[in-house]
Design a protein around this motif. Sequence first.
Motif, PDB file in Angstrom:
ATOM      1  N   SER A 160       0.826  -1.212   0.000  1.00 37.98           N
ATOM      2  CA  SER A 160       0.000   0.000   0.000  1.00 37.98           C
ATOM      3  C   SER A 160       0.858   1.259   0.000  1.00 37.98           C
ATOM      4  O   SER A 160       0.531   2.231  -0.689  1.00 37.98           O
ATOM      5  CB  SER A 160      -0.960   0.006   1.185  1.00 37.98           C
ATOM      6  OG  SER A 160      -0.255   0.049   2.412  1.00 37.98           O
TER       7      SER A 160
ATOM      8  N   GLN B  52       0.888   4.294  -2.758  1.00 35.39           N
ATOM      9  CA  GLN B  52       0.777   5.703  -2.374  1.00 35.39           C
ATOM     10  C   GLN B  52       1.940   6.523  -2.916  1.00 35.39           C
ATOM     11  O   GLN B  52       1.738   7.625  -3.429  1.00 35.39           O
ATOM     12  CB  GLN B  52       0.715   5.824  -0.853  1.00 35.39           C
ATOM     13  CG  GLN B  52      -0.549   5.271  -0.268  1.00 35.39           C
ATOM     14  CD  GLN B  52      -0.477   5.084   1.238  1.00 35.39           C
ATOM     15  OE1 GLN B  52       0.578   5.216   1.851  1.00 35.39           O
ATOM     16  NE2 GLN B  52      -1.612   4.764   1.831  1.00 35.39           N
TER      17      GLN B  52
ATOM     18  N   LEU C 230      -4.971   3.529   1.235  1.00 34.79           N
ATOM     19  CA  LEU C 230      -4.698   2.106   1.503  1.00 34.79           C
ATOM     20  C   LEU C 230      -3.739   1.953   2.651  1.00 34.79           C
ATOM     21  O   LEU C 230      -2.867   2.803   2.880  1.00 34.79           O
ATOM     22  CB  LEU C 230      -4.105   1.449   0.258  1.00 34.79           C
ATOM     23  CG  LEU C 230      -5.002   1.280  -0.951  1.00 34.79           C
ATOM     24  CD1 LEU C 230      -4.194   0.758  -2.129  1.00 34.79           C
ATOM     25  CD2 LEU C 230      -6.156   0.357  -0.637  1.00 34.79           C
TER      26      LEU C 230
END
Length: 161
Positions: A82, A86, A156
């Motif tokens: 995640s 990002q 996330l």
Amino acid sequence: MAAHVAIILLAAGASRRMRGRDKLLEDVGKKPLLRRVAEIALASAASEVIVVLGARSDARRDALEGLAVRTAINHQWQSGMSSSIQTGIEALTNSTDAVLILLGDMPDVGTGLINRMIVSFDPGNGIDIVRPVSASGSTGNPILFGRKFFPALRELTGDVG
């Protein structure tokens, strides 16, 4: 006008299951796996390729030498996929309409598949997510997300995509 679709190539993981070797630097077709996947991405209709690095960044950056990719460093790579997603989303330009998230260890994903996914992206007709589906109906990677999902991708957490 064609959509501006960027590829985020995830290459920040530690290759923990490789017992000390770096999976992304293993030879596949006489070149490092990461380079092979980056070349596939670059040969596609994508507007740009951003490679997210983390663990072993120097060696992996060396494997990409001479390729027209941008790199982004995920300083939180230990927290999982995640954070790499990002990092890639934060590296996008304002003109990016969609992002195709490609895993660095998938040399069999060809340029043809990537191009079909890019052509299938059609937010005007509600097609904001594009992903491959097998004959049996199971979904897989890579996956393409339209801009409207960028805020959710930024949120996330953990080792999930």
